[in-house]
Write a protein that holds these residues in place. Structure first.
Motif, PDB file in Angstrom:
ATOM      1  N   LEU A   1       1.415   8.008  -1.239  1.00  0.00           N
ATOM      2  CA  LEU A   1       0.104   7.626  -1.747  1.00  0.00           C
ATOM      3  C   LEU A   1      -0.086   6.111  -1.712  1.00  0.00           C
ATOM      4  O   LEU A   1      -1.177   5.619  -1.402  1.00  0.00           O
ATOM      5  CB  LEU A   1      -0.070   8.157  -3.173  1.00  0.00           C
ATOM      6  CG  LEU A   1      -0.236   9.676  -3.277  1.00  0.00           C
ATOM      7  CD1 LEU A   1       0.092  10.160  -4.689  1.00  0.00           C
ATOM      8  CD2 LEU A   1      -1.662  10.093  -2.908  1.00  0.00           C
ATOM      9  N   ARG A   2       0.973   5.381  -2.012  1.00  0.00           N
ATOM     10  CA  ARG A   2       0.887   3.909  -1.954  1.00  0.00           C
ATOM     11  C   ARG A   2       0.718   3.439  -0.512  1.00  0.00           C
ATOM     12  O   ARG A   2      -0.042   2.496  -0.241  1.00  0.00           O
ATOM     13  CB  ARG A   2       2.137   3.296  -2.581  1.00  0.00           C
ATOM     14  CG  ARG A   2       2.188   3.454  -4.104  1.00  0.00           C
ATOM     15  CD  ARG A   2       3.526   3.080  -4.658  1.00  0.00           C
ATOM     16  NE  ARG A   2       3.592   3.297  -6.109  1.00  0.00           N
ATOM     17  CZ  ARG A   2       4.683   3.672  -6.766  1.00  0.00           C
ATOM     18  NH1 ARG A   2       5.823   3.873  -6.091  1.00  0.00           N
ATOM     19  NH2 ARG A   2       4.657   3.839  -8.067  1.00  0.00           N
ATOM     20  N   THR A   3       1.406   4.107   0.401  1.00  0.00           N
ATOM     21  CA  THR A   3       1.242   3.769   1.815  1.00  0.00           C
ATOM     22  C   THR A   3      -0.184   4.048   2.276  1.00  0.00           C
ATOM     23  O   THR A   3      -0.784   3.257   3.009  1.00  0.00           O
ATOM     24  CB  THR A   3       2.229   4.577   2.675  1.00  0.00           C
ATOM     25  OG1 THR A   3       3.573   4.226   2.308  1.00  0.00           O
ATOM     26  CG2 THR A   3       2.031   4.291   4.158  1.00  0.00           C
ATOM     27  N   ALA A   4      -0.743   5.175   1.836  1.00  0.00           N
ATOM     28  CA  ALA A   4      -2.116   5.525   2.202  1.00  0.00           C
ATOM     29  C   ALA A   4      -3.095   4.467   1.703  1.00  0.00           C
ATOM     30  O   ALA A   4      -4.027   4.077   2.422  1.00  0.00           O
ATOM     31  CB  ALA A   4      -2.479   6.892   1.632  1.00  0.00           C
ATOM     32  N   ARG A   5      -2.901   3.979   0.490  1.00  0.00           N
ATOM     33  CA  ARG A   5      -3.788   2.939  -0.042  1.00  0.00           C
ATOM     34  C   ARG A   5      -3.707   1.671   0.812  1.00  0.00           C
ATOM     35  O   ARG A   5      -4.731   1.018   1.063  1.00  0.00           O
ATOM     36  CB  ARG A   5      -3.429   2.606  -1.487  1.00  0.00           C
ATOM     37  CG  ARG A   5      -3.623   3.740  -2.475  1.00  0.00           C
ATOM     38  CD  ARG A   5      -3.663   3.214  -3.898  1.00  0.00           C
ATOM     39  NE  ARG A   5      -4.906   2.497  -4.145  1.00  0.00           N
ATOM     40  CZ  ARG A   5      -5.078   1.640  -5.155  1.00  0.00           C
ATOM     41  NH1 ARG A   5      -4.069   1.375  -5.982  1.00  0.00           N
ATOM     42  NH2 ARG A   5      -6.240   1.038  -5.322  1.00  0.00           N
ATOM     43  N   MET A   6      -2.516   1.339   1.239  1.00  0.00           N
ATOM     44  CA  MET A   6      -2.350   0.157   2.083  1.00  0.00           C
ATOM     45  C   MET A   6      -3.070   0.346   3.416  1.00  0.00           C
ATOM     46  O   MET A   6      -3.768  -0.557   3.891  1.00  0.00           O
ATOM     47  CB  MET A   6      -0.863  -0.103   2.326  1.00  0.00           C
ATOM     48  CG  MET A   6      -0.566  -1.275   3.247  1.00  0.00           C
ATOM     49  SD  MET A   6       1.156  -1.320   3.747  1.00  0.00           S
ATOM     50  CE  MET A   6       1.234   0.114   4.831  1.00  0.00           C
ATOM     51  N   LEU A   7      -2.939   1.530   4.003  1.00  0.00           N
ATOM     52  CA  LEU A   7      -3.561   1.802   5.302  1.00  0.00           C
ATOM     53  C   LEU A   7      -5.082   1.830   5.205  1.00  0.00           C
ATOM     54  O   LEU A   7      -5.778   1.507   6.172  1.00  0.00           O
ATOM     55  CB  LEU A   7      -3.045   3.130   5.854  1.00  0.00           C
ATOM     56  CG  LEU A   7      -1.559   3.152   6.233  1.00  0.00           C
ATOM     57  CD1 LEU A   7      -1.082   4.576   6.475  1.00  0.00           C
ATOM     58  CD2 LEU A   7      -1.312   2.289   7.462  1.00  0.00           C
ATOM     59  N   LEU A   8      -5.608   2.199   4.051  1.00  0.00           N
ATOM     60  CA  LEU A   8      -7.048   2.262   3.864  1.00  0.00           C
ATOM     61  C   LEU A   8      -7.685   0.880   3.745  1.00  0.00           C
ATOM     62  O   LEU A   8      -8.918   0.758   3.722  1.00  0.00           O
ATOM     63  CB  LEU A   8      -7.381   3.088   2.609  1.00  0.00           C
ATOM     64  CG  LEU A   8      -7.210   4.607   2.769  1.00  0.00           C
ATOM     65  CD1 LEU A   8      -7.156   5.289   1.416  1.00  0.00           C
ATOM     66  CD2 LEU A   8      -8.345   5.178   3.626  1.00  0.00           C
ATOM     67  N   GLU A   9      -6.874  -0.152   3.685  1.00  0.00           N
ATOM     68  CA  GLU A   9      -7.411  -1.511   3.621  1.00  0.00           C
ATOM     69  C   GLU A   9      -7.888  -1.995   4.996  1.00  0.00           C
ATOM     70  O   GLU A   9      -8.630  -2.972   5.084  1.00  0.00           O
ATOM     71  CB  GLU A   9      -6.345  -2.470   3.072  1.00  0.00           C
ATOM     72  CG  GLU A   9      -5.998  -2.212   1.604  1.00  0.00           C
ATOM     73  CD  GLU A   9      -4.903  -3.124   1.110  1.00  0.00           C
ATOM     74  OE1 GLU A   9      -4.467  -4.014   1.885  1.00  0.00           O
ATOM     75  OE2 GLU A   9      -4.482  -2.975  -0.064  1.00  0.00           O
ATOM     76  N   SER A  10      -7.451  -1.326   6.058  1.00  0.00           N
ATOM     77  CA  SER A  10      -7.840  -1.755   7.410  1.00  0.00           C
ATOM     78  C   SER A  10      -9.132  -1.065   7.842  1.00  0.00           C
ATOM     79  O   SER A  10      -9.452   0.038   7.396  1.00  0.00           O
ATOM     80  CB  SER A  10      -6.728  -1.427   8.401  1.00  0.00           C
ATOM     81  OG  SER A  10      -6.543  -0.025   8.513  1.00  0.00           O
ATOM     82  N   ASP A  11      -9.876  -1.753   8.695  1.00  0.00           N
ATOM     83  CA  ASP A  11     -11.130  -1.208   9.217  1.00  0.00           C
ATOM     84  C   ASP A  11     -11.185  -1.478  10.724  1.00  0.00           C
ATOM     85  O   ASP A  11     -11.258  -2.635  11.142  1.00  0.00           O
ATOM     86  CB  ASP A  11     -12.315  -1.868   8.519  1.00  0.00           C
ATOM     87  CG  ASP A  11     -13.651  -1.289   8.949  1.00  0.00           C
ATOM     88  OD1 ASP A  11     -13.648  -0.163   9.489  1.00  0.00           O
ATOM     89  OD2 ASP A  11     -14.674  -1.957   8.752  1.00  0.00           O
ATOM     90  N   PRO A  12     -11.104  -0.422  11.564  1.00  0.00           N
ATOM     91  CA  PRO A  12     -10.995   0.993  11.205  1.00  0.00           C
ATOM     92  C   PRO A  12      -9.612   1.344  10.644  1.00  0.00           C
ATOM     93  O   PRO A  12      -8.671   0.579  10.789  1.00  0.00           O
ATOM     94  CB  PRO A  12     -11.247   1.704  12.536  1.00  0.00           C
ATOM     95  CG  PRO A  12     -10.755   0.724  13.559  1.00  0.00           C
ATOM     96  CD  PRO A  12     -11.112  -0.627  13.036  1.00  0.00           C
ATOM     97  N   VAL A  13      -9.538   2.523  10.013  1.00  0.00           N
ATOM     98  CA  VAL A  13      -8.244   3.003   9.530  1.00  0.00           C
ATOM     99  C   VAL A  13      -7.407   3.375  10.745  1.00  0.00           C
ATOM    100  O   VAL A  13      -7.801   4.212  11.552  1.00  0.00           O
ATOM    101  CB  VAL A  13      -8.417   4.225   8.608  1.00  0.00           C
ATOM    102  CG1 VAL A  13      -7.054   4.741   8.154  1.00  0.00           C
ATOM    103  CG2 VAL A  13      -9.277   3.865   7.408  1.00  0.00           C
TER     104      VAL A  13
END
Length: 232
Positions: free
Chosen positions: A131-143
């Motif tokens: 879940l922490r990794t997912a939050r980090m990845l969601l910071e990029s645009d695009p994902v």
């Protein structure tokens, strides 16, 4: 407008609006908080139990002598038996969301409690890391996900979906279909309708990721052909 996950030469990409990425990230954070509180409760309970045992032993002025005699193999079978007793198992969480995220590993209650004591911490930490990794990845645009990150992100989305499904009371396919109909009926006017829309969106996003991942799986025929060419 969100654009589904798609396979690329460097992994997978999805175009999400800023508010969509923030929403999913916040949902991940909510699940993280649930799992962390579960860990704190277990730690606090273990500390209280150890303190109670220490206090009980201290109140017994003969405890030291009994331990010495037991060490010499002299009598006191009840004391030796208590020392060899199996440690207590771990009770399942009362929160239905946690019970779904951290399910029982056996039908027998005693066996399930013992297995939970041995395995829950590692399962919980694995989910927290994902879940922490997912939050980090969601910071990029695009994902953007690599081959290694894609299944981690997918599992995190699944934990979010399980959480929403439990709060919405989804137990079977019929319940899920009803929630999807609610999500597509009109603009959300209640908390339940909003949760239904978020559940439908998370489900869609996870399905597009898994579909993209399947596109890059090698075809069995290709594998056989490559093996034959290598043999020649």
């Amino acid at each position: 407008m969100a654009r589904a996950f798609r396979a690329t030469t460097r992994g997978y990409k999805a175009d999400l609006e800023t508010h969509e990425r923030r929403l999913i990230s916040q949902l991940c954070a909510d699940v993280i908080s649930l799992l962390e509180r579960r860990g704190e409760q277990i730690t606090d309970g273990a500390a209280e139990s150890a303190a109670d045992q220490g206090s009980a032993a201290g109140d017994d002025v003969f405890a030291h002598f009994r331990r010495e005699l037991a060490g010499l193999g002299v009598g006191l079978e009840d004391s030796a038996a208590s020392q060899e007793a199996e440690p207590a198992g771990l009770a399942a969480p009362e929160d239905p969301v946690l019970a779904r995220l951290l399910p029982e590993a056996a039908e027998d209650p005693q066996e399930a409690a013992q297995l939970r004591r041995l395995t829950e911490a590692s399962l919980r930490e694995s989910k927290l890391a994902g879940l922490r990794t997912a939050r980090m990845l969601l910071e990029s645009d695009p994902v953007t996900l690599t081959e290694e990150q894609a299944p981690i992100f997918g599992r995190a989305l699944n934990d979010v979906r399980l959480t929403l499904a439990t709060r919405l009371g989804i137990e079977d396919e019929a319940d899920a279909e009803q929630i999807h109909q609610m999500a597509g009926s009109s603009q959300a006017a209640t908390t339940e309708q909003f949760m239904a829309e978020v559940y439908a969106f998370t489900t869609w996003l996870q399905e597009t990721l898994f579909s993209a991942m399947l596109e890059l799986l090698p075809d069995d025929g290709d594998e056989i052909g490559s093996a034959e060419e290598g043999a020649e």
